[in-house]
Write a protein that holds these residues in place. Structure first.
Motif, PDB file in Angstrom:
ATOM      1  N   GLY A  65       0.795  -1.223   0.000  1.00 26.97           N
ATOM      2  CA  GLY A  65       0.000   0.000   0.000  1.00 26.97           C
ATOM      3  C   GLY A  65       0.828   1.275   0.000  1.00 26.97           C
ATOM      4  N   LYS A  95       4.192   1.290  -4.438  1.00 28.02           N
ATOM      5  CA  LYS A  95       5.192   0.700  -5.337  1.00 28.02           C
ATOM      6  C   LYS A  95       4.590   0.404  -6.709  1.00 28.02           C
ATOM      7  CE  LYS A  95       5.772  -2.846  -2.556  1.00 28.02           C
ATOM      8  NZ  LYS A  95       4.830  -2.649  -1.474  1.00 28.02           N
ATOM      9  N   THR A  96       3.416  -0.249  -6.708  1.00 28.45           N
ATOM     10  CA  THR A  96       2.773  -0.576  -7.974  1.00 28.45           C
ATOM     11  C   THR A  96       2.433   0.687  -8.753  1.00 28.45           C
ATOM     12  OG1 THR A  96       1.884  -2.608  -7.042  1.00 28.45           O
ATOM     13  CG2 THR A  96       0.793  -1.759  -9.007  1.00 28.45           C
ATOM     14  N   THR A  97       1.930   1.679  -8.038  1.00 26.56           N
ATOM     15  CA  THR A  97       1.567   2.938  -8.698  1.00 26.56           C
ATOM     16  C   THR A  97       2.790   3.585  -9.348  1.00 26.56           C
ATOM     17  OG1 THR A  97      -0.115   3.209  -7.005  1.00 26.56           O
ATOM     18  CG2 THR A  97       0.372   5.126  -8.359  1.00 26.56           C
TER      19      THR A  97
HETATM   20  N1  LIG Z   1      -6.777   3.415  -9.030  1.00 25.52           N
HETATM   21  C1  LIG Z   1      -6.710   3.749  -7.732  1.00 25.52           C
HETATM   22  N2  LIG Z   1      -7.672   4.503  -7.176  1.00 25.52           N
HETATM   23  C2  LIG Z   1      -7.604   4.859  -5.868  1.00 25.52           C
HETATM   24  N3  LIG Z   1      -6.629   4.483  -5.055  1.00 25.52           N
HETATM   25  C3  LIG Z   1      -5.632   3.724  -5.548  1.00 25.52           C
HETATM   26  C4  LIG Z   1      -5.626   3.310  -6.907  1.00 25.52           C
HETATM   27  N4  LIG Z   1      -4.523   2.567  -7.119  1.00 25.52           N
HETATM   28  C5  LIG Z   1      -3.888   2.499  -5.947  1.00 25.52           C
HETATM   29  N5  LIG Z   1      -4.539   3.200  -4.993  1.00 25.52           N
HETATM   30  C6  LIG Z   1      -4.119   3.374  -3.575  1.00 25.52           C
HETATM   31  O1  LIG Z   1      -2.793   3.801  -3.568  1.00 25.52           O
HETATM   32  C7  LIG Z   1      -2.061   3.194  -2.527  1.00 25.52           C
HETATM   33  C8  LIG Z   1      -0.841   2.518  -3.089  1.00 25.52           C
HETATM   34  O2  LIG Z   1      -1.206   1.398  -3.858  1.00 25.52           O
HETATM   35  P1  LIG Z   1      -0.157   0.505  -4.594  1.00 25.52           P
HETATM   36  O3  LIG Z   1       0.637   1.353  -5.488  1.00 25.52           O
HETATM   37  O4  LIG Z   1      -0.890  -0.619  -5.200  1.00 25.52           O
HETATM   38  O5  LIG Z   1       0.739   0.000  -3.376  1.00 25.52           O
HETATM   39  P2  LIG Z   1       1.760  -1.205  -3.298  1.00 25.52           P
HETATM   40  O6  LIG Z   1       1.995  -1.735  -4.660  1.00 25.52           O
HETATM   41  O7  LIG Z   1       2.971  -0.614  -2.665  1.00 25.52           O
HETATM   42  O8  LIG Z   1       1.151  -2.226  -2.399  1.00 25.52           O
HETATM   43  C9  LIG Z   1      -3.007   2.237  -1.852  1.00 25.52           C
HETATM   44  O9  LIG Z   1      -3.478   2.855  -0.674  1.00 25.52           O
HETATM   45  C10 LIG Z   1      -4.121   2.063  -2.838  1.00 25.52           C
HETATM   46  O10 LIG Z   1      -5.340   1.862  -2.179  1.00 25.52           O
END
Ligand SMILES: Nc1ncnc2c1ncn2[C@@H]1O[C@H](COP(=O)(O)OP(=O)(O)O)[C@@H](O)[C@H]1O
Ligand SMILES: [Mg+2]
Lengths: 280, 284
Positions: free
Chosen positions: A70, A73-75
């Protein structure tokens, strides 16, 4: 300028990358990173997911993004090839310079820009087609029509991911006949076939068994000679095994970065110390 | 505490058991009634010959005109509905992927259209025909039935596309495909099995509907050769025969009902089989 672009899309299929070319460009570009992120912010209506990310990613190294789930990283990974475009709720701002080009302004060239990066996601998502067609897909998009070239690329790339011997007799079979580990390697082969310069890997082994994990890890070690790899993981030992550079993120911010030995053995910040002990 | 949960579980099991089996029983009962009443009148002649003069007053012949007419009409309507519906569903899921609210608004309206009784479509089709100066004809029937089944088809296609993981789209985009390429080469293929099912279900709905063709398709003892001729349909043929004062004709109505039921059963079963066959390449 043309020469630079040439070496940033290494062509491993042909042996035509000459030594002079490589050293010349290497010298020119020794210190300049292949990716430079400046003031990257990703917001939703609820708040910021990424806050003022500034990061330089060196060429032909494995950079590991580390951090609790959360933390963004993915973002961050999806921002790099603008898959964030698929989500209207995400507002992305800042600069991401890849290969001297700000991809935030890629416009019509988005597809070409994306082909510079291969994506490996948390679970394999092969295309709904045969094993052969999965690898051939990107080539056809590039406009390559020659059957011979395509077959050659399919074979080469399946060999590179160590899948060729397992599938050479059933190239026309549906991908669903492969195990998850094999599918993930197929996805890697599919990405490599379009000759990217960068590999974006989002916890690529988290759904895999230990043997497939080992294969992927070893592949990454080989691939980094020719590719820049950005690997998201939350497995500390994987980070230690593979990383040349570790970036530790926490709640959308980069807290600490550096050589894995430094970062993971002598953390400076309390947040990272805590993460290394409790994992969050 | 544990005991309470067990009882709860048990009650819920009984209720779902009763619900599931009553649906099956009602269906079986319906089939039995139709078959019992119609089987004696069912013959090769009824299925494979055209009506002779005065068929609805006990004359000889069969309902081939209505069987063929129903197929003409439903195939035409399904083709028209696919031409409109598939691009619409792809549009909702690919072009509008970032506009969740627009997507949901469109879905809401389509669902509302789905809920409109088919007689309303019939009336609308009738009004449109008058406006366009069309006669009750195959073409007018096709258009009206297409109006009826397009929302169903779009939503069924849409549901198929919705189940496609967004990561598959991401994979396609990151290999360098455009939105159109993603729609055609990835989403369409991944959803193919579901599309076939949706198509056959919409076809089944079209072939079984009486109210929408009541004013628009007309009725005839012939098989139409051009689009502007009237066309007979099975549901209307059943309706006319059932309203006959003659007992023998009413029995034939049940024979026609058997034919319609069997057609729809075949369509449903083939929908299942085809979707199985074509899903071998899709990712689960
Ligand atoms: N499309 C989206 N809309 C709203 N919130 C998002 C979206 N994508 C990710 N988030 C939020 O952004 C945060 C980071 O997500 P993410 O990048 O998936 O984290 P990680 O890959 O580090 O686990 C999380 O709190 C997630 O809920
Ligand atoms: Mg993640």
């Amino acid at each position: 300028m043309k020469q630079m672009a040439f070496t940033y899309q290494p062509n491993l299929l042909s042996e035509s990358v000459t030594m002079e070319n490589q050293t010349e460009v290497a010298e020119m570009k020794k210190d300049s990173p292949i990716i430079e992120i400046k003031n990257l912010n990703v917001k939703t209506s609820e708040g910021k997911i990424l806050k003022d990310i500034n990061l330089k990613i060196p060429k032909n190294k494995i950079v590991v993004l580390l951090g609790p789930s959360g933390c963004g990283k993915t973002t961050l990974l999806k921002s790099l090839n603008r898959l964030t475009d698929l989500y209207k709720e995400l507002k992305v701002s800042g600069q991401i310079i890849i290969d001297g080009q700000d991809i935030m302004k890629a416009g019509q060239n988005l597809a070409v820009m994306r082909q510079k990066m291969g994506l490996l996601s948390q679970r394999p998502f092969p295309l709904p087609a045969s094993i052969y067609k999965n690898v051939a897909y990107g080539l056809k998009l590039k406009g390559i029509r020659s059957k011979k070239l395509i077959s050659h690329s399919v074979e080469t790339n399946l060999k590179r991911v160590g899948l060729w011997n397992e599938v050479k007799d059933r190239l026309k079979s549906p991908v669903t006949s492969l195990s998850i580990g094999q599918q993930q390697r197929l996805c890697l082969a599919r990405g490599l076939a379009v000759k990217p310069a960068i590999i974006l890997a989002d916890e690529p082994t988290s759904a895999l068994d230990p043997i497939s994990t080992k294969i992927i890890e070893n592949l990454f070690k080989e691939l980094k000679q020719h590719y820049t790899i950005i690997l998201v993981t939350h497995v500390l030992r994987q980070a230690l095994r593979l990383a040349d550079h570790v970036v530790f993120m926490y709640y959308g911010e980069i807290i600490e970065q550096g050589h894995p030995d430094e970062i993971l053995k002598n953390p400076k910040t309390a947040i990272l110390k805590k993460y290394l002990v409790d994992g969050n | 505490m544990n005991r309470l949960k067990l009882i709860e579980e048990w009650i819920f099991k009984i209720i779902s058991f009763i619900a599931a089996y009553s649906v099956v029983l009602i269906l079986l009962y319906l089939l039995i009634v139709v078959f019992k009443k119609g089987i004696s009148a069912l013959s090769w002649e009824i299925v494979f010959s055209m009506p002779e003069g005065g068929y609805y007053f006990g004359g000889g012949g069969g309902i081939l005109n209505a069987i063929v007419g129903s197929f003409y009409l439903s195939i035409g309507a399904t083709v028209l509905a696919v031409i409109i519906g598939l691009p619409a569903a792809l549009f909702i899921n690919v072009q509008l992927i970032r506009l969740k609210r627009t997507q949901n608004t469109i879905r809401f309206f389509l669902d509302a259209l789905w809920g409109i009784p088919s007689i309303v479509y019939g009336a609308f089709g009738f009004a449109a025909m008058l406006f366009l100066g069309l006669n009750a004809s195959l073409l007018a029937g096709i258009i009206t039935v297409a109006l009826l089944i397009t929302p169903i088809l779009v939503r069924a296609f849409d549901e198929v596309l919705k189940t496609i993981p967004v990561e598959l789209q991401e994979a396609s985009f990151s290999l360098g495909s455009t939105r159109t390429e993603t729609a055609l080469k990835v989403l369409f293929k991944q959803g193919f099995a579901g599309f076939i099912t949706a198509l056959l279900l919409a076809f089944g709905r079209g072939i079984g509907d009486a109210a929408s063709v009541l004013f628009t398709a007309g009725f005839t003892d012939n098989i139409p050769v051009t689009f502007d001729e009237p066309v007979a349909t099975l549901p209307l043929s059943i309706f006319f025969q059932l309203s006959s004062p003659i007992e023998e004709v009413r029995q034939r109505a049940y024979a026609a009902a058997i034919v319609l039921t069997v057609i729809i059963l075949i369509i449903s079963v083939s929908a299942r089989l085809l979707s199985k066959r074509y899903s071998k390449n899709s990712i689960k």
